[in-house]
Scaffold this motif. Structure first.
Motif, PDB file in Angstrom:
ATOM      1  N   UNK A 160       0.853  -1.184   0.000  1.00 35.44           N
ATOM      2  CA  UNK A 160       0.000   0.000   0.000  1.00 35.44           C
ATOM      3  C   UNK A 160       0.896   1.244   0.000  1.00 35.44           C
ATOM      4  N   UNK A 161       0.307   2.350  -0.441  1.00 32.71           N
ATOM      5  CA  UNK A 161       1.076   3.597  -0.488  1.00 32.71           C
ATOM      6  C   UNK A 161       1.643   3.960   0.875  1.00 32.71           C
ATOM      7  N   UNK A 162       0.854   3.710   1.905  1.00 33.74           N
ATOM      8  CA  UNK A 162       1.234   4.180   3.240  1.00 33.74           C
ATOM      9  C   UNK A 162       2.474   3.458   3.762  1.00 33.74           C
ATOM     10  N   UNK A 163       2.846   2.345   3.129  1.00 32.22           N
ATOM     11  CA  UNK A 163       3.950   1.556   3.670  1.00 32.22           C
ATOM     12  C   UNK A 163       5.299   1.933   3.088  1.00 32.22           C
ATOM     13  N   UNK A 165       1.527   5.277  -5.702  1.00 35.39           N
ATOM     14  CA  UNK A 165       2.897   5.549  -5.263  1.00 35.39           C
ATOM     15  C   UNK A 165       3.685   4.248  -5.119  1.00 35.39           C
ATOM     16  N   UNK A 224       0.376  12.107  -2.816  1.00 39.84           N
ATOM     17  CA  UNK A 224       0.761  10.834  -2.205  1.00 39.84           C
ATOM     18  C   UNK A 224       2.180  10.934  -1.644  1.00 39.84           C
ATOM     19  N   UNK A 255       2.947  10.550   2.403  1.00 36.25           N
ATOM     20  CA  UNK A 255       3.704   9.466   3.034  1.00 36.25           C
ATOM     21  C   UNK A 255       5.043   9.947   3.586  1.00 36.25           C
ATOM     22  N   UNK A 296      -2.380   7.759   7.014  1.00 32.39           N
ATOM     23  CA  UNK A 296      -1.709   7.814   5.706  1.00 32.39           C
ATOM     24  C   UNK A 296      -2.367   6.858   4.719  1.00 32.39           C
TER      25      UNK A 296
END
Lengths: 340, 270, 249
Positions: free
Chosen positions: A4-7, A105, B40, B44, B121
């Motif tokens: 995922x993007x957040x990672x 991303x 994005x 992040x 996020x």
């Protein structure tokens, strides 16, 4: 398996985008879409096929659960490594846009983790050498299972590396890997079995569809040593790059951010920062307070450029070597120059 | 409705959303694409404990959700799919991040904060991508990719995948339905039929690809079709939209805007 | 001679060695003619149509379109002057919107955007579907898809159009509409179908294909009223001509 993007941090995401882009650019040249116009519709429709086939629930005998296809190995066994890779990129893009599987991303990471390993490693290092002496049912089964297990292991390990390099989680590297690898061993086995079943069916019904089913495909395997070297090199480079990213950039000194949200400093960050400033290209938090963001962005961009540059440089180096070693490849090189 | 049916439904729903003639939908696709990617990256890039800073980034999806007139409920549904994995990783922080922080007199584990940041996020990133695709049709996005000099063949390939996606999903739906009707009580496809079911689908897809290729060939295709030639110049308001949000992202990233705003309000009140 | 658009002499073709799908096929089609190509399932109608546009290379015999031998160097010109309407509209329409799909051919033939637009709008008008221009393909009904398929071919302004089972999977109303549109087109047409009523309504001449070859070639009314001939080759009288309703037990 989808990151995922957040990672990921922008630096890791950018680095993986750069690696995937190099692989994609190389694939486009190898596929030679200009010469074989039919590949475009075949790749387009097969992309949709993979997407649809992923939705099928395959019951695993003896358990109540079901397995699914990821499709990299199967796609490359039909389309070959390069067309398969490009097709899977299309699938991953649709997945991230449509179903939020992975993210825009993290797409670079996902392309690398799933498409690169599944297609390039699966087709070039496993399928092609194993089918050199002709395609048989047994070889299809062995190659499918070995290919799926190996490529999923590589993919899962990359997920661990990318997450660790992003310093998103405090999960210790070893513990994370110890969870991810065995799970993906099982997933790989099941996927391997499904892939084998499908490919054996195709082999019986329309054997000419399989990659390496024609003689010239197999004899083209003469260069496989160079190709092998190149892909192992690229994979090692990315792994190394990620490991060094993980080691060198602690993206936020714990002390600083804890201080920011709570107003109290925790001991322990200082020594680390000193080491880190020596290793990293640019110290992560060059300035304190509000200026820090600037430092992060700069070091992020620098990281991307450094890894991308390194990656491209090494690829060009391998190409250079290849050009001078094999006469046949020389011609290809000239072709490519002409077409680009 | 099965999984495939839901997927087809979702594709159609998104296409309908993107086809609406609205202000946000009319913004140049390239601008929306750049903004989304930039958003994005900025989101992040926030430090792992900067909860307030990360949460501040919600302004963009919130604004778009409202401007594009999208349903909050449908939007929320999409989050279900993605967040479990992010949460799972975040749980690691809960156990392994043993530092303590003090917030308003309470001492809590730092892991709680970093997990929350990760969650925020994850949510924001999913939202931003969703908002891109819910306001921009795939053709327009491909038009933007064309401006960015993606290879034409790859764009055509991508559009073909998009076009035949629902068709093949429906095919899977029919095949699995036909299977289930003759195999009552089975939850999935049993092992004996693994190869033939998915294999049939593969062969049909190959035949479909042959048909598509013939159709392209007979209409003058020679491998270099540039998909959309729509001339959509970048207008002033597209540029303004880009600059405005770009500046805002930088502002939110560099200054603790939420804190400053909070302090300002606090100052006024006292 | 110059007004012959299709000239086929003694053509044979096999997908696999030893299993001929066409053998010794000969016929001609003159400019402006509308010819029905009938035959039971598997008689080789589609194979013959595909062969005429160079999709089935490796046949034996002679074939000329527009006076050009069907050879590799002439394929581009032959294809640019020939339209082909596929049996499966979903294979024919591979882009996402009606406009884009109809514009595919003109753009490939290097028309400017203005010319392309003119061609697209004209083609949509001829098929009576200007209102579908911006619609997405997946939202179309089967009948609409067929009309769009025809429009994608008309936008190439072909001299000759080959139809492969155009009426398949159409309801009566759409079928009637299709017949009206087919009759309004003045290009040379070859319509392959086992929908004999459609052939009766649209074609002046009929070629009956059976056992890999041309069994009969003549006026439609004569062939389609010859019950013995049709039944000998796996076909039945057109429904419109079956005076006494035949009810199977």
């Amino acid at each position: 398996m989808h990151m995922a993007d957040a990672l990921v941090t922008p630096a890791v995401a950018g680095a993986m985008y750069a690696c995937s882009a190099v692989a994609a650019a190389y694939s486009i040249r190898q596929v030679r879409l200009e010469e074989d116009a039919k590949k475009v519709p075949v790749m387009g429709v097969m992309g949709a096929f993979v997407f649809a086939a992923q939705m099928i629930n395959f019951t695993i005998p003896g358990t109540g659960s079901s397995g699914h296809l990821c499709g990299g190995m199967m796609l490359s066994a039909v389309l070959g490594p390069y067309a398969g890779f490009l097709t899977l990129i299309g699938v991953l893009l649709v997945q991230c846009l449509l179903f939020a599987d992975g993210g825009l991303l993290a797409l670079g990471c996902n392309i690398w983790n799933m498409a690169f390993y599944g297609c390039m490693i699966g087709a070039l290092l496993i399928w092609k050498p194993m089918m050199k002496k002709g395609i048989t049912k047994g070889r299809i089964a062995a190659a499918s299972i070995l290919g799926c297990v190996l490529t999923l292991q590589l993919g899962a390990f990359s997920v661990v590396l990318e997450t660790t390099a992003s310093h998103i989680t405090e999960l210790p590297f070893a513990a994370f890997a110890a969870v991810m690898q065995p799970i993906h061993l099982l997933i790989g086995l099941v996927e391997g079995l499904i892939t084998a079943a499908v490919l054996i069916f195709v082999h019986e019904a329309r054997p000419e569809l399989l990659f390496c089913s024609r003689k010239e495909d197999r004899t083209a395997g003469r260069f496989s040593f160079g190709t092998t070297l190149k892909f192992l090199g690229a994979a090692a480079l990315v792994t190394g790059g990620l490991l060094s990213l993980a080691a060198s950039s602690n993206p936020d000194g714990l002390e600083w951010s804890v201080e920011k949200i709570a107003g109290t400093a925790e001991p322990g960050g200082g020594a680390q920062n000193a080491v880190q400033e020596k290793i990293a290209l640019l110290p992560d938090y060059a300035f304190r307070g509000s200026e820090s963001a600037f430092g992060t962005v700069v070091s992020g961009i620098a990281g991307v450029l450094a890894v991308a540059g390194l990656c491209a440089g090494i690829c060009y180096f391998f190409k250079f070597l290849q050009k001078h070693r094999w006469a046949e490849v020389k011609e290809n090189g000239a072709d490519r120059k002409g077409s680009s | 409705m099965g999984q495939t049916g839901k997927a087809v439904h979702e594709v159609h729903r998104l296409e309908q959303l993107a086809a609406r003639d609205q202000w946000v939908n009319r913004i140049h696709p390239l601008v929306k694409f750049f903004l989304t990617v930039g958003y994005l990256a900025v989101t992040v890039s926030f430090p792992a404990y900067d909860l307030a800073g990360t949460a501040g980034m919600a302004v963009y999806p919130l604004a778009l959700l409202i401007l594009a007139d999208l349903s909050f409920r449908d939007t929320g549904k999409r989050l279900r799919l993605v967040l479990p994995f992010v949460l799972l990783i975040g749980l690691g922080n809960l156990f392994f991040d043993r530092n303590l922080v003090q917030i308003g007199g309470f001492t809590i584990r730092a892991g709680v904060v970093s997990m929350a940041v990760l969650f925020v996020k994850g949510t924001l990133c999913v939202l931003a991508s969703y908002l891109l695709i819910a306001t921009t049709s795939m053709e327009k996005l491909c038009y933007a990719f064309g401006i960015l000099h993606f290879p034409k063949a790859v764009i055509t390939q991508f559009l073909l995948t998009w076009r035949y996606l629902t068709l093949l999903l429906e095919e899977v739906n029919r095949m699995t339905d036909a299977y289930a009707l003759r195999a009552p009580g089975q939850k999935g496809i049993r092992m004996k039929a693994w190869g033939s079911l998915a294999g049939q689908l593969l062969l049909r897809s190959m035949d479909r690809a042959d048909g598509v290729y013939e159709s392209m060939l007979l209409r003058g295709y020679r491998g270099d079709y540039a998909y959309i030639r729509e001339t959509a110049p970048l207008r002033g308001r597209d540029a303004a939209w880009l600059l405005f949000w770009g500046a805002l992202f930088v502002l939110f990233r560099r200054f603790p805007v939420l804190y400053l705003a909070g302090a300002g309000i606090g100052g006024l009140l006292s | 001679m110059s007004d012959l658009q299709i000239e086929v002499k003694n053509i044979s073709f096999a997908y696999e060695k030893g299993r001929e799908v066409l053998s010794g096929v000969s016929f001609t089609v003159a400019k402006g003619e509308s010819v029905g190509l009938i035959g039971a399932n598997g008689a080789g109608k589609s194979t013959l149509l595909k062969l005429l546009v160079g999709l089935n290379p490796g046949f034996s015999g002679e074939a000329c379109l527009f006076g050009l031998p069907l050879e590799k160097q002439n394929l581009a010109e032959i294809r640019s002057r020939t339209g082909y309407v596929f049996q499966d509209s979903d294979s024919q329409l591979f882009l996402n919107t009606v406009y884009e799909d109809v514009a595919f051919a003109p753009r490939n033939y290097k028309m400017t955007e203005a010319e392309t637009k003119e061609r697209v709008l004209h083609a949509l008008e001829l098929t009576g579907i200007p209102h579908l221009s911006s619609r997405q393909i997946y939202k179309l009904s089967g009948g609409e898809k067929k009309l769009v398929s025809i429009a994608t071919v008309l936008s190439m302004t072909p001299e000759l159009i080959l139809f492969d089972e155009p009426s398949i999977a159409l309801d009566p109303k759409n079928r009637r509409n299709l017949i009206r549109i087919l009759n309004s087109m003045d290009q040379t047409k070859v319509i392959a179908s086992h929908d004999l009523d459609l052939i009766l309504d649209t074609c002046g001449r009929t070629i009956l294909l059976s056992d890999q070859t041309v069994v009969c070639d003549g006026r439609t009314e004569e062939i389609l009223t010859d019950r013995g001939l049709l039944e000998a080759h796996g076909l039945e009288l057109p429904l419109g001509l079956q005076r006494t309703a035949h009810r199977p037990e």
